[in-house]
Design a protein around this motif. Sequence first.
Motif, mmCIF file in Angstrom:
data_model
loop_
_atom_site.group_PDB
_atom_site.id
_atom_site.type_symbol
_atom_site.label_atom_id
_atom_site.label_comp_id
_atom_site.label_asym_id
_atom_site.label_seq_id
_atom_site.Cartn_x
_atom_site.Cartn_y
_atom_site.Cartn_z
ATOM 1 N N CYS A 22 0.815 -1.216 0.000
ATOM 2 C CA CYS A 22 0.000 0.000 0.000
ATOM 3 C C CYS A 22 0.846 1.262 0.000
ATOM 4 O O CYS A 22 0.469 2.265 -0.588
ATOM 5 N N LYS A 23 1.965 1.203 0.664
ATOM 6 C CA LYS A 23 2.798 2.396 0.821
ATOM 7 C C LYS A 23 3.789 2.594 -0.322
ATOM 8 O O LYS A 23 4.177 3.716 -0.617
ATOM 9 N N PHE A 27 -0.496 2.011 -5.907
ATOM 10 C CA PHE A 27 -1.602 2.365 -5.025
ATOM 11 C C PHE A 27 -1.346 3.728 -4.375
ATOM 12 O O PHE A 27 -2.210 4.591 -4.336
ATOM 13 N N ILE A 36 -4.700 5.443 2.403
ATOM 14 C CA ILE A 36 -3.785 4.337 2.716
ATOM 15 C C ILE A 36 -3.945 3.927 4.172
ATOM 16 O O ILE A 36 -4.032 2.735 4.482
ATOM 17 N N VAL A 39 -7.116 1.880 4.530
ATOM 18 C CA VAL A 39 -6.953 0.503 4.048
ATOM 19 C C VAL A 39 -6.193 -0.320 5.076
ATOM 20 O O VAL A 39 -6.585 -1.446 5.407
ATOM 21 N N PHE A 88 -2.810 -8.512 -3.076
ATOM 22 C CA PHE A 88 -1.636 -7.654 -2.917
ATOM 23 C C PHE A 88 -0.392 -8.424 -3.305
ATOM 24 O O PHE A 88 -0.317 -9.638 -3.102
ATOM 25 N N ALA A 123 -8.885 -1.047 -6.648
ATOM 26 C CA ALA A 123 -8.292 0.285 -6.591
ATOM 27 C C ALA A 123 -8.193 0.796 -8.026
ATOM 28 O O ALA A 123 -8.084 0.009 -8.980
#
Length: 155
Positions: A22-23, A27, A36, A39, A88, A123
């Motif tokens: 995510c980081k 995304f 973020i 999530v 992911f 997303a």
Amino acid sequence: MTIELIKENEIQETCDMIARACKDSAFAEFYPQSSIVAVLEDIDYDKIKVKAEYGHFYVVKENSKIVGCGCIGSYWDSLTESWINTIFVEPSYQHKGIGKKIIEHLESDEYAKRANRIEIHSAISAIPFYRKLGYEHKNGDLSYNDGTFDLEKFI
């Protein structure tokens, strides 16, 4: 590389991989930090454990390191609709076909085989990926819902 059902002792490592994804991926390019954080608040040890109990939660491993994950389960307890979620891939492993392997594996799962329709909440950065795999906007609706877009595929 192997894909197998998650074990309880792998949940925290999976959460950590999701946080990195995510980081440090596309995304993060499309969503503000607040999204973020939201999530990541929704994906913690207990929630992954529940997903694994409710559906089939898989991890992708390379040399015993978790590099990807994905889950499939019943869509609102339906016997004819399923839901793919929590897809992911570790940032350093992205763009190497792992996401596609995850989706193919999930689509071969018993939840997918019994379904007439599979839904994915995507997303914005993943929409082109899912469309290449045959998913289209649900009911042709392009609206944004809680940070995701609803896509579906009829089997």
